[in-house]
Motif scaffolding. Structure first.
Motif, PDB file in Angstrom:
ATOM      1  N   ARG A  19       0.851  -1.188   0.000  1.00  0.00           N
ATOM      2  CA  ARG A  19       0.000   0.000   0.000  1.00  0.00           C
ATOM      3  C   ARG A  19       0.886   1.237   0.000  1.00  0.00           C
ATOM      4  NH1 ARG A  19      -3.469  -1.196   5.222  1.00  0.00           N
ATOM      5  NH2 ARG A  19      -1.314  -1.606   5.884  1.00  0.00           N
ATOM      6  N   ILE A  20       0.310   2.345  -0.436  1.00  0.00           N
ATOM      7  CA  ILE A  20       1.101   3.543  -0.668  1.00  0.00           C
ATOM      8  C   ILE A  20       1.763   4.051   0.606  1.00  0.00           C
ATOM      9  CG2 ILE A  20      -0.816   5.158  -0.355  1.00  0.00           C
ATOM     10  CD1 ILE A  20       2.014   5.402  -2.989  1.00  0.00           C
ATOM     11  N   HIS A  21       1.107   3.908   1.774  1.00  0.00           N
ATOM     12  CA  HIS A  21       1.657   4.448   3.015  1.00  0.00           C
ATOM     13  C   HIS A  21       2.334   3.387   3.878  1.00  0.00           C
ATOM     14  CE1 HIS A  21      -0.159   8.214   2.012  1.00  0.00           C
ATOM     15  NE2 HIS A  21      -1.406   7.802   2.190  1.00  0.00           N
ATOM     16  N   ASP A  22       2.594   2.200   3.307  1.00  0.00           N
ATOM     17  CA  ASP A  22       3.345   1.192   4.061  1.00  0.00           C
ATOM     18  C   ASP A  22       4.712   1.755   4.438  1.00  0.00           C
ATOM     19  OD1 ASP A  22       1.349  -0.662   3.997  1.00  0.00           O
ATOM     20  OD2 ASP A  22       2.209  -1.869   2.382  1.00  0.00           O
ATOM     21  N   PRO A  23       5.197   1.477   5.645  1.00  0.00           N
ATOM     22  CA  PRO A  23       6.503   2.007   6.062  1.00  0.00           C
ATOM     23  C   PRO A  23       7.656   1.635   5.121  1.00  0.00           C
ATOM     24  CG  PRO A  23       5.324   1.168   7.960  1.00  0.00           C
ATOM     25  CD  PRO A  23       4.515   0.780   6.742  1.00  0.00           C
ATOM     26  N   VAL A  24       7.558   0.465   4.455  1.00  0.00           N
ATOM     27  CA  VAL A  24       8.646   0.077   3.545  1.00  0.00           C
ATOM     28  C   VAL A  24       8.679   0.961   2.305  1.00  0.00           C
ATOM     29  CG1 VAL A  24       8.755  -2.329   4.319  1.00  0.00           C
ATOM     30  CG2 VAL A  24       7.198  -1.686   2.448  1.00  0.00           C
ATOM     31  N   ASN A  25       7.637   1.774   2.117  1.00  0.00           N
ATOM     32  CA  ASN A  25       7.603   2.723   1.001  1.00  0.00           C
ATOM     33  C   ASN A  25       7.947   4.136   1.469  1.00  0.00           C
ATOM     34  OD1 ASN A  25       7.099   3.489  -1.734  1.00  0.00           O
ATOM     35  ND2 ASN A  25       5.071   4.250  -1.150  1.00  0.00           N
ATOM     36  N   ILE A  26       8.471   4.239   2.676  1.00  0.00           N
ATOM     37  CA  ILE A  26       8.751   5.543   3.279  1.00  0.00           C
ATOM     38  C   ILE A  26      10.239   5.674   3.587  1.00  0.00           C
ATOM     39  CG2 ILE A  26       8.314   7.011   5.294  1.00  0.00           C
ATOM     40  CD1 ILE A  26       5.902   6.815   3.488  1.00  0.00           C
ATOM     41  N   ILE A  27      10.788   6.848   3.359  1.00  0.00           N
ATOM     42  CA  ILE A  27      12.143   7.209   3.785  1.00  0.00           C
ATOM     43  C   ILE A  27      12.020   8.451   4.681  1.00  0.00           C
ATOM     44  CG2 ILE A  27      14.448   7.978   3.088  1.00  0.00           C
ATOM     45  CD1 ILE A  27      13.948   5.170   2.229  1.00  0.00           C
ATOM     46  N   ILE A  28      12.518   8.329   5.905  1.00  0.00           N
ATOM     47  CA  ILE A  28      12.521   9.485   6.802  1.00  0.00           C
ATOM     48  C   ILE A  28      13.680  10.388   6.400  1.00  0.00           C
ATOM     49  CG2 ILE A  28      12.675  10.258   9.193  1.00  0.00           C
ATOM     50  CD1 ILE A  28      10.160   8.635   8.536  1.00  0.00           C
ATOM     51  N   MET A  29      13.355  11.627   6.011  1.00  0.00           N
ATOM     52  CA  MET A  29      14.396  12.528   5.494  1.00  0.00           C
ATOM     53  C   MET A  29      14.075  13.972   5.831  1.00  0.00           C
ATOM     54  SD  MET A  29      13.396  12.613   1.422  1.00  0.00           S
ATOM     55  CE  MET A  29      13.044  10.869   1.287  1.00  0.00           C
ATOM     56  N   ARG A  30      15.064  14.812   5.728  1.00  0.00           N
ATOM     57  CA  ARG A  30      14.853  16.238   5.879  1.00  0.00           C
ATOM     58  C   ARG A  30      13.880  16.724   4.809  1.00  0.00           C
ATOM     59  NH1 ARG A  30      20.785  18.851   6.410  1.00  0.00           N
ATOM     60  NH2 ARG A  30      19.604  20.511   5.366  1.00  0.00           N
ATOM     61  N   SER A  31      13.036  17.657   5.177  1.00  0.00           N
ATOM     62  CA  SER A  31      11.957  18.091   4.286  1.00  0.00           C
ATOM     63  C   SER A  31      12.484  18.629   2.962  1.00  0.00           C
ATOM     64  CB  SER A  31      11.104  19.157   4.985  1.00  0.00           C
ATOM     65  OG  SER A  31      10.519  18.622   6.162  1.00  0.00           O
ATOM     66  N   ASN A  32      13.639  19.306   2.975  1.00  0.00           N
ATOM     67  CA  ASN A  32      14.143  19.902   1.729  1.00  0.00           C
ATOM     68  C   ASN A  32      14.764  18.868   0.796  1.00  0.00           C
ATOM     69  OD1 ASN A  32      16.273  19.461   3.426  1.00  0.00           O
ATOM     70  ND2 ASN A  32      17.107  21.548   3.325  1.00  0.00           N
ATOM     71  N   LEU A  33      14.814  17.603   1.196  1.00  0.00           N
ATOM     72  CA  LEU A  33      15.305  16.536   0.319  1.00  0.00           C
ATOM     73  C   LEU A  33      14.191  15.929  -0.533  1.00  0.00           C
ATOM     74  CD1 LEU A  33      17.652  14.655   2.808  1.00  0.00           C
ATOM     75  CD2 LEU A  33      18.394  15.775   0.712  1.00  0.00           C
ATOM     76  N   GLU A  34      12.965  15.967  -0.029  1.00  0.00           N
ATOM     77  CA  GLU A  34      11.884  15.231  -0.702  1.00  0.00           C
ATOM     78  C   GLU A  34      11.558  15.805  -2.073  1.00  0.00           C
ATOM     79  OE1 GLU A  34       7.463  13.393   0.180  1.00  0.00           O
ATOM     80  OE2 GLU A  34       8.040  15.250   1.195  1.00  0.00           O
TER      81      GLU A  34
END
Length: 332
Positions: A208-223
């Motif tokens: 699913r789109i919001h699964d944690p494995v589809n997430i990278i925790i990063m600084r906001s200006n990197l996204e």
């Protein structure tokens, strides 16, 4: 008994004795594989089987023969073992010629089939290429968007997934890209598989789109830069995910070299280029999602002229996690 030299039809010289009864014409014919009657120097002999000794000298004298002069013998070839063998050989050669003709026809038909298959294969490849380009058109750079409530929910899930239970309650968070410890308010949960991309492929992967494995925790200006394919994450194995900056200005333009942008010095893009993500020991992002994003980003960078074609690749290790074989259909 007189001895005479003879020359056969093929020019072979040989000696032939007169028997007690004279010249044995039958033996002479058998020796030369000829049929009777024979011709000696153009004189036709009868088929009586022999010339009597009493008549031999006068006969040979009549031919103008002497002991030093060979007598030429001619006649029609006899049908014997040699002729039979020759006939059998001719039949075999004829059969081989016939088989060669059949094989040639089969090869021609086989080549026509192969040509047809190759034409069909090229047609299918062409259609696949069109379909693939249509699909890839759905994966252009796009920014993610979500409601504030939804954003907070999946960010908390991702923080606990990577940092352990309760990590979402901490006031500080480690950026997985730069390795810096940041305030929780300055980081975002960036999606690898973008929210604006078609969900069908993601569903086939069982995600699913919001699964944690589809997430990278990063600084906001990197996204935003990730959304625009200016950098990506290339999986190199189960535990190694390497950052790769694709947009050359981030590495070489002094005005854009700092991740903070105009906010002042700090980490530079060159500091994170080709460096591994900062990951916890256990939980990692999905390799196939990172591999998909990386391949799409590389194709985009090649089309924009940022990098040379083939200079950056995604290793096979990126596709080894469970799920649909994205590489074989969508990417390559």
């Amino acid at each position: 008994m007189p001895l005479r030299w003879f020359v056969g039809p093929g020019g072979e010289r040989f000696q032939f004795w007169f028997g007690s009864e004279g010249i044995n014409v039958s033996k002479l014919a058998e020796k030369l594989h000829l049929k009777e009657p024979l011709e000696l120097n153009g004189v036709v002999l009868g088929t009586s089987g022999c010339i009597l000794l009493a008549d031999a000298d006068s006969f040979l004298h009549g031919l103008g023969d002497t002991a030093e002069r060979a007598i030429r013998v001619t006649g029609e070839p006899a049908a014997g073992p040699g002729a039979a063998a020759s006939s059998a050989g001719d039949k075999l050669l004829a059969k081989l010629d016939e088989m060669d003709a059949v094989l040639a026809e089969q090869r021609q038909l086989g080549q026509q089939v192969l040509d047809g298959q190759e034409e069909l294969r090229q047609q299918v490849l062409g259609e696949q290429s069109v379909i693939r380009e249509l699909l890839l058109d759905q994966f252009k750079p796009v920014s993610s968007s979500a409601s504030t409530k939804k954003l907070e929910q999946y960010r908390h899930q991702a923080l606990d997934f990577y940092g352990g239970p309760g990590a979402s309650q901490s006031e500080t968070v480690v950026c997985m890209v730069t390795g810096e410890e940041c305030s929780k308010s300055s980081v975002t949960a960036g999606h690898i598989y973008r929210q604006g991309w078609p969900r069908t492929l993601l569903n086939k992967m069982g995600l699913r789109i919001h699964d944690p494995v589809n997430i990278i925790i990063m600084r906001s200006n990197l996204e935003k830069r990730l959304d625009q394919y200016e950098w990506t994450i290339i999986p190199e194995g189960p535990d190694v995910f390497r950052v790769h900056v694709l947009y050359p200005a981030l590495l070489h333009d002094k005005r854009q070299q700092y991740i903070n942008g105009h906010e002042g010095p700090g980490k530079r893009w060159a500091d994170i280029h080709q460096q591994p993500l900062h990951l916890p020991p256990v939980n990692h992002p999905a390799r196939r999602l990172c591999g998909l994003h990386a391949r799409l980003a590389i194709r985009w960078a090649e089309s924009e002229g940022w990098i040379e074609e083939g200079s950056v690749t995604v290793p096979d290790a990126a596709w080894e996690s469970p799920g649909i074989a994205d590489k074989k259909w969508l990417i390559d």
